[in-house]
Design a protein around this motif. Structure first.
Motif, PDB file in Angstrom:
ATOM      1  N   THR A   7       0.492  -1.284  -0.201  1.00 44.95           N
ATOM      2  CA  THR A   7      -0.197  -0.251   0.240  1.00 44.95           C
ATOM      3  C   THR A   7       1.209   1.425   0.045  1.00 44.95           C
ATOM      4  O   THR A   7       0.225   2.251  -0.789  1.00 44.95           O
ATOM      5  CB  THR A   7      -1.080  -0.179   0.714  1.00 44.95           C
ATOM      6  N   LEU A   8       2.227   1.126   0.623  1.00 39.44           N
ATOM      7  CA  LEU A   8       2.735   2.627   0.686  1.00 39.44           C
ATOM      8  C   LEU A   8       3.953   2.863  -0.684  1.00 39.44           C
ATOM      9  O   LEU A   8       3.572   3.588  -0.746  1.00 39.44           O
ATOM     10  CB  LEU A   8       3.927   2.113   1.535  1.00 39.44           C
ATOM     11  N   VAL A   9       4.282   1.725  -0.952  1.00 42.29           N
ATOM     12  CA  VAL A   9       4.312   1.392  -2.134  1.00 42.29           C
ATOM     13  C   VAL A   9       3.454   2.078  -3.225  1.00 42.29           C
ATOM     14  O   VAL A   9       4.107   3.313  -3.961  1.00 42.29           O
ATOM     15  CB  VAL A   9       5.105   0.324  -3.208  1.00 42.29           C
ATOM     16  N   ASP A  10       2.565   1.586  -3.479  1.00 44.84           N
ATOM     17  CA  ASP A  10       1.204   2.581  -4.127  1.00 44.84           C
ATOM     18  C   ASP A  10       0.824   4.166  -4.166  1.00 44.84           C
ATOM     19  O   ASP A  10       0.913   4.981  -4.657  1.00 44.84           O
ATOM     20  CB  ASP A  10       0.163   1.667  -4.178  1.00 44.84           C
ATOM     21  N   ALA A  11       1.223   4.229  -2.778  1.00 41.36           N
ATOM     22  CA  ALA A  11       0.584   5.531  -2.723  1.00 41.36           C
ATOM     23  C   ALA A  11       1.439   6.606  -3.061  1.00 41.36           C
ATOM     24  O   ALA A  11       1.211   8.102  -3.097  1.00 41.36           O
ATOM     25  CB  ALA A  11       0.312   5.631  -0.741  1.00 41.36           C
ATOM     26  N   VAL A  12       2.641   5.994  -2.628  1.00 43.21           N
ATOM     27  CA  VAL A  12       4.518   7.108  -3.156  1.00 43.21           C
ATOM     28  C   VAL A  12       3.682   7.277  -4.318  1.00 43.21           C
ATOM     29  O   VAL A  12       4.704   8.105  -5.310  1.00 43.21           O
ATOM     30  CB  VAL A  12       5.457   6.484  -2.455  1.00 43.21           C
ATOM     31  N   ILE A 135       5.342  -5.886  -6.207  1.00 42.74           N
ATOM     32  CA  ILE A 135       5.015  -5.008  -6.471  1.00 42.74           C
ATOM     33  C   ILE A 135       5.191  -4.572  -8.156  1.00 42.74           C
ATOM     34  O   ILE A 135       6.216  -5.263  -8.533  1.00 42.74           O
ATOM     35  CB  ILE A 135       6.942  -4.046  -6.150  1.00 42.74           C
ATOM     36  N   PRO A 136       4.588  -4.252  -8.362  1.00 36.59           N
ATOM     37  CA  PRO A 136       3.845  -3.875  -9.886  1.00 36.59           C
ATOM     38  C   PRO A 136       5.478  -2.823 -10.679  1.00 36.59           C
ATOM     39  O   PRO A 136       5.585  -2.145 -10.016  1.00 36.59           O
ATOM     40  CB  PRO A 136       2.955  -3.348 -10.326  1.00 36.59           C
ATOM     41  N   ARG A 137       5.829  -3.002 -11.743  1.00 34.56           N
ATOM     42  CA  ARG A 137       6.520  -2.740 -12.122  1.00 34.56           C
ATOM     43  C   ARG A 137       6.529  -0.988 -12.845  1.00 34.56           C
ATOM     44  O   ARG A 137       7.001  -0.381 -12.164  1.00 34.56           O
ATOM     45  CB  ARG A 137       7.161  -3.086 -13.741  1.00 34.56           C
ATOM     46  N   LEU A 138       4.972  -1.182 -12.888  1.00 38.88           N
ATOM     47  CA  LEU A 138       4.996   0.328 -12.948  1.00 38.88           C
ATOM     48  C   LEU A 138       5.119   0.960 -12.345  1.00 38.88           C
ATOM     49  O   LEU A 138       5.783   2.961 -11.922  1.00 38.88           O
ATOM     50  CB  LEU A 138       3.173   0.557 -13.932  1.00 38.88           C
ATOM     51  N   ASN A 139       4.770   1.222 -10.794  1.00 36.74           N
ATOM     52  CA  ASN A 139       5.049   1.657  -9.804  1.00 36.74           C
ATOM     53  C   ASN A 139       6.388   2.098  -9.514  1.00 36.74           C
ATOM     54  O   ASN A 139       6.902   3.026  -9.506  1.00 36.74           O
ATOM     55  CB  ASN A 139       4.635   0.804  -8.451  1.00 36.74           C
ATOM     56  N   ILE A 140       7.543   0.840 -10.178  1.00 40.93           N
ATOM     57  CA  ILE A 140       8.370   1.150  -9.747  1.00 40.93           C
ATOM     58  C   ILE A 140       9.289   2.133 -10.624  1.00 40.93           C
ATOM     59  O   ILE A 140      10.101   3.066 -10.390  1.00 40.93           O
ATOM     60  CB  ILE A 140       9.115  -0.158  -9.355  1.00 40.93           C
ATOM     61  N   LEU A 141       8.891   1.921 -11.963  1.00 42.53           N
ATOM     62  CA  LEU A 141       8.785   2.824 -12.631  1.00 42.53           C
ATOM     63  C   LEU A 141       8.534   4.816 -12.661  1.00 42.53           C
ATOM     64  O   LEU A 141       9.516   5.156 -12.544  1.00 42.53           O
ATOM     65  CB  LEU A 141       8.571   2.366 -14.285  1.00 42.53           C
ATOM     66  N   THR A 142       7.158   4.415 -12.024  1.00 34.93           N
ATOM     67  CA  THR A 142       6.727   5.246 -11.646  1.00 34.93           C
ATOM     68  C   THR A 142       7.635   6.611 -10.226  1.00 34.93           C
ATOM     69  O   THR A 142       7.836   7.763 -11.626  1.00 34.93           O
ATOM     70  CB  THR A 142       5.278   5.666 -10.635  1.00 34.93           C
TER      71      THR A 142
END
Length: 294
Positions: A7-12, A135-142
């Motif tokens: 959830t924190l990764v999504d939030a960031v 963790i979705p790759r898109l979140n890491i890329l963003t």
């Protein structure tokens, strides 16, 4: 614990997109004292440009998106805002609204009002496994793109001549011009940077939603404006932190609220915004928003 980290990764990730949107608004406000609501349409046109070029090699499509949006931002400055630059601030605000609705309705005439689905890179939806955490790759890329872009703009403003001139103009535009700084060039660079930020937001937002609609940019512009107010009008650091706060609060409320209350998530978000402004009426950081525009 795993759910909390995800959830924190999504939030960031969401906060990073909002931070970039808020920074674009903050840049123009710092130099011109202009709240440019037409920036939302810069994002929207970037999304549609990406949709039309999605069949190309992705880096090429992204570069074309940046070029189109930067050109649009420069044209907006030249044709819409420069003629009213010395007018009352309310006139400039109305001009930004008028340009926003003009561009939005042009998009409706060309593409229609319904959302159009498209897929940029399907692999971005795949997760990266870190132990048991997905963790979705898109979140890491963003997050990586946002950090890189924010760092680059910070270095640009502090280490380059034009960046220093922009900071001087944000403090006192009249004095900066008296010292030999070319106001038109500073404003043009501010619009160009806004175009770059809008294009990056368009690419990231399109990758997250997979759709294009004429109203998407307006939603991001409103969120960016709220984030800028929270951070402190005229403070670029405040705009970034304000965007992160709105993004984190939005995602955390989505995760924590009972299912029957999630439809009222936006109301809770803006309740938090009101609480922050009650405690800090001028925002979290002291900006130059209260100084007179020239």
């Amino acid at each position: 614990m795993i759910y909390v980290i995800q959830t924190l990764v999504d939030a960031v990730s969401v906060g990073a997109v909002y931070a970039l949107s808020a920074l674009g608004i903050g840049l123009l406000f710092g130099v011109m004292r202009l709240v440019n609501f037409a920036q939302g349409e810069f994002v929207t046109i970037g999304i549609y440009t990406l949709m039309l070029t999605v069949g190309l090699w992705f880096p090429l499509a992204a570069i074309l998106t940046v070029l189109v949006v930067v050109l649009l931002a420069l044209l907006a400055d030249r044709l819409a805002f420069k003629p009213v630059r010395d007018a009352d601030p309310a006139t400039m605000l109305i001009t930004s609204f008028a340009l926003s609705y003009l561009l939005q309705n042009v998009l409706v005439l060309i593409f229609g009002a319904r959302p159009i689905g498209f897929n940029i890179i399907p692999e971005l939806g795949l997760p990266v496994m870190i132990g048991e955490i997905r963790i979705p790759r898109l979140n890491i890329l963003t997050i990586c793109v946002a950090v890189g872009l924010l760092t680059g703009i910070a270095l640009f403003l502090r280490r380059t001549r034009i960046g220093i001139e922009m900071r001087a103009a944000a403090v006192d535009f009249r004095m900066a011009r008296l010292l030999g700084i070319k106001g038109d060039r500073v404003i043009a660079v501010a619009f160009a940077l806004t175009g770059v930020l809008s294009a990056v937001v368009a690419v990231l937002f399109a990758a997250q939603t997979g759709t294009a609609a004429p109203t998407y940019g307006l939603q991001l512009a409103l969120v960016g404006f709220v984030a800028t107010v929270i951070g402190g009008m005229g403070s670029l650091v405040g705009a970034v932190f304000g965007g992160m706060i709105v993004g984190v609060v939005t995602v955390c409320l989505q995760a924590l609220l009972p299912p029957e209350l999630r439809v009222f998530r936006e109301a809770f978000v803006y309740a938090v915004v009101i609480a922050i402004l009650v405690l800090r009426p001028d925002g979290l950081f002291q900006g130059v928003g209260s100084r007179e525009r020239v």
